[in-house]
Design an enzyme around this catalytic site. Sequence first.
Site, short mmCIF file in Angstrom:
data_model
loop_
_atom_site.label_atom_id
_atom_site.label_comp_id
_atom_site.label_asym_id
_atom_site.label_seq_id
_atom_site.Cartn_x
_atom_site.Cartn_y
_atom_site.Cartn_z
CB SER B 48 -0.92 0.03 1.22
OG SER B 48 -1.79 -1.06 1.18
N GLY B 230 -4.38 -2.00 -0.79
CA GLY B 230 -3.50 -1.64 -1.89
C GLY B 230 -3.26 -0.16 -1.92
N GLY B 232 -2.74 3.86 -3.45
CA GLY B 232 -3.25 4.85 -4.41
C GLY B 232 -4.71 5.19 -4.29
CB CYS B 257 -7.17 -1.02 3.14
SG CYS B 257 -6.27 0.53 3.18
CG LEU B 258 -7.55 0.07 -3.19
CD1 LEU B 258 -7.80 1.57 -3.34
CD2 LEU B 258 -6.39 -0.34 -4.10
CD GLN B 261 -9.91 3.75 0.04
OE1 GLN B 261 -9.34 3.79 -1.06
NE2 GLN B 261 -9.30 4.08 1.17
CG ASN B 299 -1.12 2.45 4.90
OD1 ASN B 299 -0.95 3.64 4.60
ND2 ASN B 299 -0.64 1.45 4.17
CG PHE B 302 -8.00 8.19 -1.65
CD1 PHE B 302 -8.52 9.23 -2.42
CD2 PHE B 302 -6.66 7.83 -1.82
CE1 PHE B 302 -7.71 9.90 -3.33
CE2 PHE B 302 -5.85 8.50 -2.73
CZ PHE B 302 -6.38 9.54 -3.49
CG HIS B 342 -4.71 -2.41 7.49
ND1 HIS B 342 -4.49 -3.08 6.31
CD2 HIS B 342 -4.75 -1.09 7.17
CE1 HIS B 342 -4.36 -2.21 5.32
NE2 HIS B 342 -4.52 -0.99 5.82
CD GLU B 344 -4.23 -6.35 7.53
OE1 GLU B 344 -5.43 -6.21 7.86
OE2 GLU B 344 -3.61 -5.52 6.85
#
Lengths: 1098, 366
Positions: B48, B230, B232, B257-258, B261, B299, B302, B342, B344
């Site tokens: 990430s 991930g 970006g 996370c990503l 989103q 982390n 966005f 996260h 994990e």
Amino acid sequence: MPKRTDIKKILLIGSGPIVIGQACEFDYSGTQACKAIREEGLEVILVNSNPATIMTDPEIADKTYIEPITAEILEKIIEKEKPDALLPTLGGQTALNVTVQLDERGILKKHNVELIGASIEAIQRAENRDRFKQTMDSIGLEVPKAVYAKTHSEAKKVAKQFGFPCVIRPSFTLGGSGGGIAYNEEEFDSIVKRALELSLISQISVEESVFGWKEYELEVMRDKADNVVIICSIENLDPMGVHTGDSITVAPAQTLTDAEYQLMRDAAIKIIRAIGVETGGSNVQFCVNPTTGRLLVIEMNPRVSRSSALASKATGFPIAKIAAKLALGYTLDELPNDITSETPACFEPTIDYVVVKLPRFAFEKFPGADATLTVQMKSVGETMAIGRTFCEAFQKGARGLEIKKDGWDFGGNLPEDELRQKVSTPAAERIFYIKQALSSGISIEELHEMTGIDPWFLGQFAYLVRQEEALKAQAEQMKACIHQQVEPKIQEAGAKLLRMAKQFGFSDKQLARLWGVDESHILASRQQWDIFPHYYLVDTCAAEFEAKTPYYYSTYENPVFHIDKGPVVEPVVTKNKKPGINKVMVIGGGPNRIGQGIEFDYCCVHAAFALRELGVEVIMVNSNPETVSTDYDTSDKLYFEPVTLEDVLNIVHHEQPDGVILQFGGQTPLNLAQGLSAAGVPILGTTADNVDRAEDREKFKQLLDELGLKQPPSATALTIDEAILTARAIGYPCLVRPSYVLGGRAMEIVYTDDQLKFFAQQAFEASPGFPVLIDHFLEDAIELDVDVVGDGKNFKVGGMLEHIEEAGIHSGDSAMVLPPHTLNDDMVQEVRRIALKLGESLNIVGLMNIQFAVKDDLVYLIEVNPRASRTVPFVSKACGTPYAKVATRAMLGQSLIEQQVPEGVSLPYFAVKESVFPFTRFFGVDIQLGPEMRSTGEVMGIDENFGRAFMKSQIAAGQILPTQGTVFISVKNRDKRGIVAIAQELENLGFSIIATQGTAKVLRHYGMNVDTVKKVHEGRPNVTDLLKDGQIQLVINTPSGRLPRADEVQIRSVATAQGLPCITTLAGALASVHGIRELSKEQLTVKSIQEYHHMLSV
Amino acid sequence: MSVKQAWLILEDGMVFPGVSIGAEGKTLGEVVFHTGMTGYQEILTDPSYCGQIVCMTYPHIGNYGINEEDVESRKPWASGFIMRDLSCITSNYRSSQSLQAYLKENNIVALANIDTRALTLHLREHGAMRGAITTSDDFKAILKEVLAFPTTSDVDFVAQVTCKEPYTWPLEGTDSPSSGPHIGVMDFGVKYNILRSLHKQGARLTVFPASTSAQALLDAGCDAVFLSNGPGDPAKVSYAVETIKTLIGKLPIFGICLGHQLLGLALGGETFKLKFGHHGANHPVQDLETKKVEITSQNHNFALRLGSLPADTVEMTHVNLNDQTVEGIKHKQLPVMSLQYHPEAAPGPHDSHYLFERFFEVGFHA
């Protein structure tokens, strides 16, 4: 889950007198708790026997009982106040222990008092080693293998199984008191015996040794909804084997990977849940095998602790305050984080600096004590330092310790074998020997082998040694740079080097020495090159959110700049243009030590409170994490910095205060007076000239002559022979002491030439190159401590305290009574007249303390200190007038008349101050009192009757006087006549008397029925056998002289170790008999300090 | 130790002097700060962080070195690494290498001795921004390069970090394979500890490249789909959003996370860029169902916009107590759920591990 509405009145128990292992951190946490609970509209009933605390100020709780913390007294308070709940987790082990007793005796149940914070079950699961081990087993965690024993022979069996070394710990004591490490059978036997005696439940554990393992602590908080957070991790620099209180500790943990840290965090969370601490803070200690990573749980304190105070100061998270709110039913997510005010308290602080705590020791006060650091705590105070790196923080801490070091300095040069031995033994000075070890080329690996200290820390030390060598190598060039004798380009390199040196925490003094220049040149160069510290915030969140509380530390960083706009300059505080005094800096006392402790912090805190009440901005500077003064709530701005001239001047440079107050923090700030005045910093209060007139021997003599006041004859001597002639001229007995030392260091009373020779030699050694001071000693005089407050025009006597012990015992150790109980009115008036006259002549603005001796109706002046004294909090509390506040307002220009300060002295009750000593920590050290101060703390006993007030003070100090049984009496010849009346009174009260031969003979002569017992050297059974067998309930033993006979020391040591009351002065014996008589007549009663103060106004 | 001067230059012209401690040369990227006090190895190897220069706010970094186990992917991804102080010594029984050696070996440019707190304050005030670590003192020229460097929203970083070919987990020889439900992991930059955690729950895992189609996942016989973390801007991964749209209603879906989103976008929500993101291990998140608070590892730059999601089908399950942003959502009717943070950990607290169990309950036992 909002606040509970079913509880309205909460009983809070403090931790009592300051002792080793329980210091002002519990005043800090208790004060926070009181405020937090009252903020919620609940009533707080507080019990604490320690008058030097902020928490016992009458405004802090609704009702404040300055009474002994015993189950009997607490029951009386509970009966009277009928609290709904008891919060036992904020007053240290003392509060927890007495709570257990209250529960066992059914008192809580009987009066329907609910325990909040921690239940009895939780306390027992945490405190009882067996139940703790079972609980850990049940959640899959390991503890060091241990077996519990209730008898010596049981213990021995276990030791055979584990082998040596093994660890012995008593159950239920404070600060690990009485435990130890045994390397052989002989040591094992003596430790086991002591431990069994000291355990409140006569239980000890014998444990497998985890010596040399890495030691950690986590501070955990839990709320009613079972949210759990970790506030701080702490890693001990000293590995397992040294008590945490004696270890150098570092926050956060430095040598754990995230994976390892998270396992420890998981364990801590499981533990607080399994132990069942419902709400509040706990501290969990772990150890980790450095080569396998095996994690063991050492112990858990189901309450706030010394470490939680440290964690609060280290992170900015107010653990005690939050713990109190959680006990009322709030959950963590409902409470705001004070620092950010926007984010909730339900989070884990993250820090972007390093915190180092260093312990402060006082072995010089206890000759003969074993100075090796063990699992039993021996330090008397601590300092904390914050820096952006370990090196910076550590060096700041080393100078903050105030042990005459300007950082991590070691000037000595030991031969290698001695050095190796010193480095291998944990001791106060070891950290400094490590410096020589590293510079002499002993490798990190080898040092790790010898010390068990993690290579990471040793690596940092080695790094510092290399930096210092590199700095030294540049001496010539730096000298040239500093004296501006080089090209600008080279100057720039010099500036860079200087900045780098500051980043490693080197003080100006250290650099001056390394480069062979004057300290003032370093400061001048820093000014020229603009090398000043940044003041960064302790903000709980590593700058992620805006912080609202101004809690700062200094650091040196590489300056940032903008490509076009150039250097980014921190906004400089501009000098206040408003007329008058609007911003004042209060300088604190640094680490606690014997002679300078909580009493001075109390005064500093009061100064801050008074200034804030006046609308003046207060800046506090101090380095002691235990204190209320370093609570960010106490002042407008807190600078957590070493109290040295350099560090203070940097803050002055940054803050531009209108004035600085030095007279409250004890000797530490006073030592800065000259340097600060020289730098043009306005010092508030009594002028430097007048301070000098009081402190300079010659000038003071002159002043006394002018005023027609008497002093015992005195003189100085530069050689032993001169000392003998002088002493003879003055007349024995004499008081001998070195120049320039405090707290009565190496001060002795001598009666003969031989004694004089011996002690004068010591005095010369204590202060080499300076004369010894010899005063005629007024034997059997009554000593008085008088505190005077003044505004420069008007003066008032705050309190007049009569010492209970005769002159010759350090005023910090002597029991005292207010008002004087044996002095007649005429003498009281005479002392008062003299005190006021002195105040006037010295133009006192603020506080002054005078010590008088009265003999044969003549008043002698012993000593004058133009500053706040140790007795200020006691006097303030006893008289109901906050003298430190009065003094502060006077310094700001408010007259005593404006302030309507009442006259002290005449009280319709008696307040007795008794001292508390750390002798149980220093086994074998003689407990007799003398001119050298050795007490760590004080208690107050207050009652309308002197005997009962005295009795309360004794109980509160842990000296439980019996009302029946057998008294052992052995007194020196001089006291033989005086003891008769005391012995007769004891006989009348129903005591049996046994005495040594000489004493017995005198008593029999007066018709008393006395048994004789052998002295130690006279064969057996002797007095120590009787003591050990529990056949004696009270010991009266006055020392035969300043060079006591070995058997006397043994008697007193055994009695102390047995927890028997042991009285070493005739005056003390007289007062005790008084108390015993009163107690046998009538039970003790309780009254709040507010009620006493009310008596003054009617 | 010979030290080479180096600087961090930000796109707004700020310069932070320090010394170069990693690979030689220059690096550019988006500068973010991480407030965790431990876990630098996990952070460096977390995909990430691809494209980002990470500044650690805790001053001593490298204390415990680098070990063989605490890796989160096959290599370090961060574009650059910044710290106040590189530890002069490595001390930990598991350590096999020093951080400095590791940075050099993996060609990561890194900077030490800079005022990381000043940098953090600057980013907090002005937001995450582009920057360069350089040993060149031609600041103007470097600044020009920084300004010409693509922003995070210009680049599809997922394409750089996703696996090229599908593979199964556990990696050969690392652990025994499981016989439980077959989960297809869409690899947007997955962290190993997510795979380890799913495996521990009993899942059979196949990891697929981010561009894998919905049909291919269905054909592979997956019982559920996991959307990984991930790097970006999720807007740059619109191809995956389409895939997810197709999968909703067909398979249980769990995202982190990503992945969270992207799921939000697929469910009709919007994302926005946070000022300086959440990067740390101490963020309080409340589970809205139990009201319990967990301390989480975070982390992300966005976030899903609260209120942009259709209220009839999607509900918020977790909220960040610091800034009230969305931390978790679930579908009201379908076994579809995701978390912004996260569970994990690695690095960070384990408080949220229970969510893997919850996913299994929702996905396979409901």
